[in-house]
Design an enzyme around this catalytic site. Structure first.
Site, PDB file in Angstrom:
ATOM      1  N   ARG A  30     -69.896  -2.538  -1.266  1.00  0.00           N
ATOM      2  CA  ARG A  30     -68.493  -2.201  -1.020  1.00  0.00           C
ATOM      3  C   ARG A  30     -67.854  -1.630  -2.290  1.00  0.00           C
ATOM      4  O   ARG A  30     -68.073  -2.148  -3.382  1.00  0.00           O
ATOM      5  CB  ARG A  30     -67.712  -3.439  -0.566  1.00  0.00           C
ATOM      6  CG  ARG A  30     -68.094  -3.896   0.815  1.00  0.00           C
ATOM      7  CD  ARG A  30     -67.022  -4.721   1.480  1.00  0.00           C
ATOM      8  NE  ARG A  30     -67.542  -5.311   2.706  1.00  0.00           N
ATOM      9  CZ  ARG A  30     -67.634  -4.689   3.871  1.00  0.00           C
ATOM     10  NH1 ARG A  30     -67.231  -3.436   3.994  1.00  0.00           N
ATOM     11  NH2 ARG A  30     -68.136  -5.306   4.928  1.00  0.00           N
ATOM     12  N   HIS A 101     -73.558   9.122  -5.713  1.00  0.00           N
ATOM     13  CA  HIS A 101     -73.267   8.138  -4.660  1.00  0.00           C
ATOM     14  C   HIS A 101     -72.590   8.800  -3.487  1.00  0.00           C
ATOM     15  O   HIS A 101     -71.830   9.759  -3.651  1.00  0.00           O
ATOM     16  CB  HIS A 101     -72.396   6.988  -5.193  1.00  0.00           C
ATOM     17  CG  HIS A 101     -71.204   7.449  -5.965  1.00  0.00           C
ATOM     18  ND1 HIS A 101     -71.292   7.856  -7.282  1.00  0.00           N
ATOM     19  CD2 HIS A 101     -69.908   7.586  -5.617  1.00  0.00           C
ATOM     20  CE1 HIS A 101     -70.086   8.208  -7.708  1.00  0.00           C
ATOM     21  NE2 HIS A 101     -69.223   8.063  -6.709  1.00  0.00           N
TER      22      HIS A 101
HETATM   23  P1  DGP Z   1     -66.352   8.747  -7.566  1.00  0.00           P
HETATM   24  O1  DGP Z   1     -64.921   9.141  -7.858  1.00  0.00           O
HETATM   25  O2  DGP Z   1     -66.920   9.521  -6.395  1.00  0.00           O
HETATM   26  O3  DGP Z   1     -67.242   8.770  -8.782  1.00  0.00           O
HETATM   27  O4  DGP Z   1     -66.267   7.249  -7.046  1.00  0.00           O
HETATM   28  C1  DGP Z   1     -66.590   6.132  -7.821  1.00  0.00           C
HETATM   29  C2  DGP Z   1     -66.243   4.918  -7.010  1.00  0.00           C
HETATM   30  O5  DGP Z   1     -66.907   3.812  -7.589  1.00  0.00           O
HETATM   31  C3  DGP Z   1     -64.752   4.580  -6.991  1.00  0.00           C
HETATM   32  O6  DGP Z   1     -64.270   4.678  -5.653  1.00  0.00           O
HETATM   33  C4  DGP Z   1     -64.674   3.146  -7.487  1.00  0.00           C
HETATM   34  C5  DGP Z   1     -66.111   2.673  -7.428  1.00  0.00           C
HETATM   35  N1  DGP Z   1     -66.489   1.762  -8.506  1.00  0.00           N
HETATM   36  C6  DGP Z   1     -66.404   2.017  -9.838  1.00  0.00           C
HETATM   37  N2  DGP Z   1     -66.852   0.961 -10.546  1.00  0.00           N
HETATM   38  C7  DGP Z   1     -67.255   0.028  -9.619  1.00  0.00           C
HETATM   39  C8  DGP Z   1     -67.804  -1.270  -9.738  1.00  0.00           C
HETATM   40  O7  DGP Z   1     -68.045  -1.800 -10.835  1.00  0.00           O
HETATM   41  N3  DGP Z   1     -68.082  -1.922  -8.580  1.00  0.00           N
HETATM   42  C9  DGP Z   1     -67.845  -1.366  -7.349  1.00  0.00           C
HETATM   43  N4  DGP Z   1     -68.150  -2.103  -6.278  1.00  0.00           N
HETATM   44  N5  DGP Z   1     -67.322  -0.142  -7.212  1.00  0.00           N
HETATM   45  C10 DGP Z   1     -67.022   0.541  -8.330  1.00  0.00           C
END
Ligand code: DGP
Length: 118
Positions: A30, A101
């Site tokens: 998530r 991702h």
């Molecule tokens: P992008 O902007 O496409 O690089 O999206 C990165 C996403 O990753 C953003 O929606 C927040 C998520 N994210 C960043 N750090 C973490 C983390 O430590 N844990 C989780 N579960 N999500 C994270």
């Protein structure tokens, strides 16, 4: 070797995350900053920084991201109404984490795909 991000630590379960699926090729968890009732990130276990770094040998794992997305969408109950898959790349694409991702988002109408051009 490309540089690791926090996502590699999530894959290795060194930092907490709500992992919904993991196999030898991909991990899904998530998003910590959910922008929809269902917001899941599906990532290759191998570090591929962005779509700019994709090579022909990644074809299998990238196809697998879609298979896992479809499976999770069904499991999360959003397949029938629909959902959005997003892969951001680079500065203009709004990429924050340089470990490729796929965002799986759904659970409500998501609106237009982009802000109006400015
Ligand atoms: P992008 O902007 O496409 O690089 O999206 C990165 C996403 O990753 C953003 O929606 C927040 C998520 N994210 C960043 N750090 C973490 C983390 O430590 N844990 C989780 N579960 N999500 C994270």
């Amino acid at each position: 070797m490309p540089e690791e991000t926090i996502f590699s630590k999530i894959i290795r379960r060194e930092v907490p995350a709500t992992i919904l699926f993991q196999d030898d090729r991909v991990t899904a968890f998530r998003d910590i900053n959910a922008k929809a009732p269902t917001h899941i990130l599906i990532i290759p276990n191998k570090v591929i920084p962005s779509t700019n770094d994709v090579t022909p040998e990644d074809e299998g794992v990238l196809g697998h991201l879609f298979i896992v997305a479809a499976k999770l969408a069904k499991e999360q109950g959003i397949a029938r109404d629909g959902y959005r898959l997003i892969v951001n790349c680079g500065r203009h694409g709004g990429q924050e984490v340089y470990h490729l991702h796929m965002h799986l988002m759904g659970g409500r109408p998501l609106g237009p795909m982009l802000m109006p051009a400015g």
